[in-house]
Design an enzyme around this catalytic site. Structure first.
Site, PDB file in Angstrom:
ATOM      1  N   ARG A   1       0.856  -1.205   0.000  1.00  0.00           N
ATOM      2  CA  ARG A   1       0.000   0.000   0.000  1.00  0.00           C
ATOM      3  C   ARG A   1       0.883   1.244   0.000  1.00  0.00           C
ATOM      4  O   ARG A   1       0.578   2.249  -0.622  1.00  0.00           O
ATOM      5  CB  ARG A   1      -0.977  -0.012   1.184  1.00  0.00           C
ATOM      6  CG  ARG A   1      -1.828   1.245   1.280  1.00  0.00           C
ATOM      7  CD  ARG A   1      -3.190   1.057   1.959  1.00  0.00           C
ATOM      8  NE  ARG A   1      -3.179   0.129   3.073  1.00  0.00           N
ATOM      9  CZ  ARG A   1      -2.647   0.361   4.288  1.00  0.00           C
ATOM     10  NH1 ARG A   1      -2.091   1.527   4.536  1.00  0.00           N
ATOM     11  NH2 ARG A   1      -2.675  -0.558   5.224  1.00  0.00           N
TER      12      ARG A   1
ATOM     13  N   TYR B   1     -16.174  16.665 -16.177  1.00  0.00           N
ATOM     14  CA  TYR B   1     -16.505  15.254 -16.284  1.00  0.00           C
ATOM     15  C   TYR B   1     -17.634  14.942 -15.283  1.00  0.00           C
ATOM     16  O   TYR B   1     -17.587  15.410 -14.133  1.00  0.00           O
ATOM     17  CB  TYR B   1     -15.255  14.431 -15.965  1.00  0.00           C
ATOM     18  CG  TYR B   1     -15.517  12.947 -15.847  1.00  0.00           C
ATOM     19  CD1 TYR B   1     -15.829  12.186 -16.973  1.00  0.00           C
ATOM     20  CD2 TYR B   1     -15.466  12.306 -14.622  1.00  0.00           C
ATOM     21  CE1 TYR B   1     -16.079  10.848 -16.863  1.00  0.00           C
ATOM     22  CE2 TYR B   1     -15.711  10.956 -14.514  1.00  0.00           C
ATOM     23  CZ  TYR B   1     -16.013  10.232 -15.637  1.00  0.00           C
ATOM     24  OH  TYR B   1     -16.266   8.887 -15.527  1.00  0.00           O
TER      25      TYR B   1
ATOM     26  N   ASP C   1      -7.200  18.847 -14.434  1.00  0.00           N
ATOM     27  CA  ASP C   1      -7.488  17.514 -14.960  1.00  0.00           C
ATOM     28  C   ASP C   1      -7.022  17.523 -16.413  1.00  0.00           C
ATOM     29  O   ASP C   1      -7.646  18.145 -17.272  1.00  0.00           O
ATOM     30  CB  ASP C   1      -8.996  17.239 -14.846  1.00  0.00           C
ATOM     31  CG  ASP C   1      -9.388  15.860 -15.380  1.00  0.00           C
ATOM     32  OD1 ASP C   1      -8.626  15.302 -16.185  1.00  0.00           O
ATOM     33  OD2 ASP C   1     -10.462  15.363 -15.002  1.00  0.00           O
TER      34      ASP C   1
ATOM     35  N   LYS D   1      -7.651   6.537 -19.673  1.00  0.00           N
ATOM     36  CA  LYS D   1      -7.910   7.072 -21.006  1.00  0.00           C
ATOM     37  C   LYS D   1      -6.624   7.065 -21.838  1.00  0.00           C
ATOM     38  O   LYS D   1      -6.100   6.010 -22.104  1.00  0.00           O
ATOM     39  CB  LYS D   1      -8.533   8.457 -20.875  1.00  0.00           C
ATOM     40  CG  LYS D   1      -9.631   8.564 -19.778  1.00  0.00           C
ATOM     41  CD  LYS D   1     -10.896   7.821 -20.102  1.00  0.00           C
ATOM     42  CE  LYS D   1     -11.873   7.712 -18.931  1.00  0.00           C
ATOM     43  NZ  LYS D   1     -12.233   8.961 -18.271  1.00  0.00           N
TER      44      LYS D   1
HETATM   45  C1  LIG Z   1     -12.848   9.312 -17.030  1.00  0.00           C
HETATM   46  C2  LIG Z   1     -12.529  10.640 -16.477  1.00  0.00           C
HETATM   47  C3  LIG Z   1     -12.370  10.832 -15.103  1.00  0.00           C
HETATM   48  C4  LIG Z   1     -12.568   9.710 -14.098  1.00  0.00           C
HETATM   49  O1  LIG Z   1     -11.598   8.726 -14.210  1.00  0.00           O
HETATM   50  P1  LIG Z   1     -11.831   7.149 -13.905  1.00  0.00           P
HETATM   51  O2  LIG Z   1     -10.554   6.544 -14.298  1.00  0.00           O
HETATM   52  O3  LIG Z   1     -13.000   6.726 -14.744  1.00  0.00           O
HETATM   53  O4  LIG Z   1     -12.147   7.041 -12.458  1.00  0.00           O
HETATM   54  C5  LIG Z   1     -12.024  12.099 -14.663  1.00  0.00           C
HETATM   55  N1  LIG Z   1     -11.870  13.134 -15.525  1.00  0.00           N
HETATM   56  C6  LIG Z   1     -12.022  12.988 -16.854  1.00  0.00           C
HETATM   57  C7  LIG Z   1     -11.826  14.154 -17.754  1.00  0.00           C
HETATM   58  C8  LIG Z   1     -12.362  11.743 -17.378  1.00  0.00           C
HETATM   59  O5  LIG Z   1     -12.532  11.605 -18.698  1.00  0.00           O
END
Ligand SMILES: *Cc1c(COP(=O)(O)O)cnc(C)c1O
Length: 382
Positions: free
Chosen positions: A46, A98, A172, A197
């Site tokens: 962890r 998001y 982000d 992604k």
């Molecule tokens: C998918 C996404 C998230 C969340 O991420 P997860 O890996 O699905 O938990 C946050 N911000 C953006 C812009 C995203 O496309």
């Protein structure tokens, strides 16, 4: 090192015992101590695992940071940032986020006394104007999801830090990736990714990332990662690291194909509007050009016929573009924000910013562009 070298070598060295060029998948939860109270480099997974450490070093390198952290999801990474705050603190966030981020802010953290103020981040004056004595964090997404609005990271960071240098700015960077823009270099304190992604890039893992450039902030985030426990596992860390090694060549093709798809839709008689920062008539095209190396693979649009029937026909009519949540993988996907990625945002809030039922979002993959355009053309005529 240039970016295209950093994706491959950034923070990496051969594994010390065998010289393995890729770090092995260390499937272990714990590590032998040499004596009571004398752990070696790793103690318990962890807190740290060598495969995860290799990935976290790569995370830091590609975003021009000093420290990186890998989480079990993008949401877990955002959760970690919010846990640095206390009841009564205010967060200024973009109004086009998001869907899951909006849900976490309003449905999970509001009840612990955090206050969220949503503003249009494409109008940077609004961010600085919303600052109060209680503001502790600014949360930006650019390009935004799904409307592809652009925030000027450098201008916003300068304006916020002028008012109060202690306010943290988090970006982000999931849509752009560090191939296109590097927020830490533009003045942000924290970069967050859904590594699910583009960083992973192959739609085979769920993972989150944080990158920072300040040792004190890194220590705090590492403590929360360790204490709260939402860590990335070793197998997923291996896959993400493998994905990052081709990030630059994948992004190059995503951008090429994204531009071609946006131009195709823009000139199509059945299409009402296209949202893509690379189009010259995009309201923030100038900022996008200044801030980003290219314009990415995400394209949103609306059909002229805004009926549910026409929208659903298109969504069901594509063959190569798979109807699915998520984005950023090698394969092309089509998404309907209102019923899928953004269903958790109340209708009134959605409509206020323009996420209508006729909005369609494409994650343009790296297939041959001729096949992608044929697929779209066929779906537009079903
Ligand atoms: C998918 C996404 C998230 C969340 O991420 P997860 O890996 O699905 O938990 C946050 N911000 C953006 C812009 C995203 O496309």
């Amino acid at each position: 090192m240039k970016f295209n070298t950093k994706t491959i070598h950034g923070g990496q060295k051969p594994e010390p015992i065998t010289g393995a060029v890729m770090p092995p998948v260390f499937m272990t939860s714990t590590y032998a101590h040499t004596a009571p109270g004398e752990p070696q480099e790793f103690e318990y997974s962890r807190g740290g695992n060598p495969t995860r450490t290799a990935l976290e070093n790569s995370f830091a390198a590609i975003e021009n940071g000093t420290h990186g952290f890998a989480f079990s999801s993008g949401m877990a990474a955002i959760d970690c940032v919010l846990r640095t705050l206390s009841p009564g603190d205010e967060i200024i966030a973009g109004d086009d986020l998001y869907g899951g981020t909006h849900r976490m802010f309003t449905k999970l953290f509001q009840k612990y006394g955090l206050e969220f103020i949503f503003v249009d981040v494409s109008k940077e004056v609004r961010v600085a104007a919303a600052i109060t004595k209680r503001t502790k964090l600014v949360w930006l997404e650019t390009p935004t999801n799904p409307l592809m609005k652009i925030a000027d990271i450098e201008v916003i960071c300068t304006a916020v830090k002028e008012v109060n240098p202690a306010i943290l700015i988090a970006v982000d960077n999931t849509f752009a990736t560090p191939y296109l823009q590097q927020p830490l270099t533009l003045g942000a304190d924290i970069v967050m990714h859904s590594a699910t992604k583009y960083l992973g890039g192959h739609s085979d893992i769920v993972m989150g990332a944080l990158m920072v450039k300040d040792a004190k902030l890194a220590k705090e985030l590492h403590f929360i990662q360790f204490a709260a426990g939402a860590i990335a596992g070793p197998m997923d860390s291996f896959l993400a690291l493998r994905g990052i090694k081709t990030l630059h060549i994948r992004m190059q093709r995503h951008c090429e194909n994204g531009r071609a798809v946006a131009a195709f839709l823009k000139n199509h008689s059945k299409v009402e509007a296209v949202f893509y920062p690379g189009l010259e008539d995009h309201p923030s095209h100038g900022i996008a050009k200044k801030q980003m190396k290219d314009f990415g693979g995400m394209v949103s649009f609306r059909l002229k016929d805004a009926s549910e029937e026409a929208t659903f026909k298109f969504l069901k009519g594509t063959k190569l573009f798979t109807l699915a949540e998520s984005l950023g993988g090698v394969e092309s996907l089509v998404n309907h924000p209102v019923t899928m990625s953004h269903a958790s945002i109340p209708e009134a809030a959605r409509l206020k910013i323009g996420i209508t039922a006729s909005l369609i979002r494409l994650s343009v993959g790296i297939e041959d562009i001729a096949d992608l355009l044929t697929d779209l053309e066929n779906a537009l005529h079903t």
